[in-house]
Design a protein around this motif. Structure first.
Motif, PDB file in Angstrom:
ATOM      1  N   LEU A   1      10.434   5.617  -1.507  1.00  0.00           N
ATOM      2  CA  LEU A   1       9.137   4.769  -1.285  1.00  0.00           C
ATOM      3  C   LEU A   1       9.528   3.674  -0.501  1.00  0.00           C
ATOM      4  CD1 LEU A   1       6.441   4.843  -2.201  1.00  0.00           C
ATOM      5  CD2 LEU A   1       7.194   3.553  -4.539  1.00  0.00           C
ATOM      6  N   ARG A   2      10.552   2.673  -0.639  1.00  0.00           N
ATOM      7  CA  ARG A   2      10.900   1.680  -0.143  1.00  0.00           C
ATOM      8  C   ARG A   2      10.976   2.072   1.602  1.00  0.00           C
ATOM      9  NH1 ARG A   2      14.357  -0.676  -4.304  1.00  0.00           N
ATOM     10  NH2 ARG A   2      13.729  -2.482  -4.722  1.00  0.00           N
ATOM     11  N   ALA A   3      11.481   3.242   1.704  1.00  0.00           N
ATOM     12  CA  ALA A   3      11.668   3.510   3.356  1.00  0.00           C
ATOM     13  C   ALA A   3      10.458   4.013   3.850  1.00  0.00           C
ATOM     14  CB  ALA A   3      12.611   4.624   3.497  1.00  0.00           C
ATOM     15  N   ILE A   4       9.358   4.546   3.212  1.00  0.00           N
ATOM     16  CA  ILE A   4       8.192   4.888   3.831  1.00  0.00           C
ATOM     17  C   ILE A   4       7.439   3.582   3.837  1.00  0.00           C
ATOM     18  CG2 ILE A   4       5.960   6.244   3.239  1.00  0.00           C
ATOM     19  CD1 ILE A   4       7.787   8.231   1.720  1.00  0.00           C
ATOM     20  N   LEU A   5       7.358   2.621   2.828  1.00  0.00           N
ATOM     21  CA  LEU A   5       6.524   1.474   2.771  1.00  0.00           C
ATOM     22  C   LEU A   5       7.093   0.543   4.352  1.00  0.00           C
ATOM     23  CD1 LEU A   5       4.402  -0.495   1.662  1.00  0.00           C
ATOM     24  CD2 LEU A   5       6.230  -1.192   0.267  1.00  0.00           C
ATOM     25  N   ARG A   6       8.334   0.499   4.246  1.00  0.00           N
ATOM     26  CA  ARG A   6       9.128  -0.289   5.205  1.00  0.00           C
ATOM     27  C   ARG A   6       8.389   0.101   6.698  1.00  0.00           C
ATOM     28  NH1 ARG A   6      14.022   0.446   3.665  1.00  0.00           N
ATOM     29  NH2 ARG A   6      14.374   2.137   5.752  1.00  0.00           N
ATOM     30  N   ARG A   7       8.833   1.479   6.949  1.00  0.00           N
ATOM     31  CA  ARG A   7       8.176   2.011   8.331  1.00  0.00           C
ATOM     32  C   ARG A   7       6.528   1.736   8.406  1.00  0.00           C
ATOM     33  NH1 ARG A   7      12.303   5.911   6.948  1.00  0.00           N
ATOM     34  NH2 ARG A   7      10.588   7.510   6.033  1.00  0.00           N
TER      35      ARG A   7
END
Length: 212
Positions: A86-92
Motif C-alpha cells: 500500500l505504501r509503494a502504490i501510494l508513494r508512486r
C-alpha cells in the motif's frame, strides 16, 4: 456485495480524507458486482489507490485490475506485506519513485522504516513516524488534522485531535535537536505542512532589497 462497494464508494467520496482503500473479499462470488462497483468508484473521480485482498484465479485478478483495482493480493498475505504494498502504490501515485523520501538533509526511508538526518538515524515513535511520512509524501502541501487523524486511527473512536498537536510538538523538538532542515509549519485552521528551512549560508546569500 454491490451494496457494500457502493456504500464504500460513497463514504470515500463524501465522508472524509482517505489516502487509500483496502477491501477483503471472502471469495469469488458476485465478481461482476465488485467490478461494477470498482468502475463506479473510478467514474466518481476517485483516484486513490484500491487494493483487493481475496483468493482468486489469475483471470479473476486480471479482471479486477482492469476494472480499477491497483493490486490484488491473496488472503494469505501478511499484514505487513499489505502495508508495504500500500505504501509503494501510494508513494508512486504521489510522484515518488524511491522508497527514500527526502526534504533537505532529512530522509524518511519507508523500506527500512527509518529516519535519517544528514545520514544519521533518528529514533522517533510510531505515530511520529506516520506523521512525518505523510508530510514527506506531500512536501509544501498543507494536510488537515482530519486527514492525519484518519491515517493514525482509521475508523476507530480515536482520541481528541489535540493529541495530534502533542505528537507534532514532540516531533518538531526531535527534528530540531537532530539538526534537521525539514521543518513542520502550522497552517492555522487547517493543519500542518512540511518545509525546508533555509540554512545560515542560504540566508546570507539572499539578495537584499532596498525599500524607499
Amino acid at each position: 456485495m454491490a451494496d457494500q462497494f457502493d456504500e464504500a464508494a460513497s463514504v470515500l467520496q463524501h465522508s472524509g480524507p482517505y489516502d487509500a482503500a483496502v477491501f477483503e473479499l471472502a471469495g469469488p462470488d458476485n465478481l461482476d458486482a465488485v467490478r461494477a462497483a470498482l468502475r463506479a468508484i473510478r467514474a466518481r473521480g476517485l483516484s486513490l489507490p484500491v487494493i483487493i485482498v481475496a483468493d482468486l484465479a489469475a483471470e479473476e485478478e486480471v479482471s479486477l485490475l482492469g476494472a480499477g483495482a491497483d493490486d490484488v493480493l491473496g488472503r494469505h498475505a501478511r499484514p505487513d506485506a499489505i502495508r508495504h504494498r500500500l505504501r509503494a502504490i501510494l508513494r508512486r501515485s504521489l510522484g515518488h519513485l524511491s522508497a527514500e523520501l527526502p526534504c533537505g538533509n532529512t530522509v524518511v526511508d519507508q523500506g527500512r522504516q527509518q529516519i535519517l538526518i544528514a545520514g544519521r538515524p533518528l529514533r522517533i515513535g510510531r505515530r511520529e513516524f506516520q506523521i512525518l511520512e505523510m508530510l514527506m509524501l506531500r512536501p509544501g502541501i498543507p494536510i488537515s488534522k482530519d486527514r492525519f487523524m484518519a491515517a493514525l486511527y482509521g475508523s476507530e473512536d480515536g482520541p481528541n485531535e489535540r493529541i495530534l498537536d502533542v505528537f507534532v510538538c514532540k516531533l518538531r523538538r526531535k527534528l530540531t535537536l537532530a539538526g534537521a532542515t525539514a521543518t513542520i509549519r502550522t497552517i492555522w485552521g487547517i493543519g500542518y505542512a512540511l518545509e525546508e528551512a533555509m540554512s545560515a549560508q542560504q540566508v546570507d546569500a539572499e539578495p537584499l532589497v532596498a525599500v524607499s
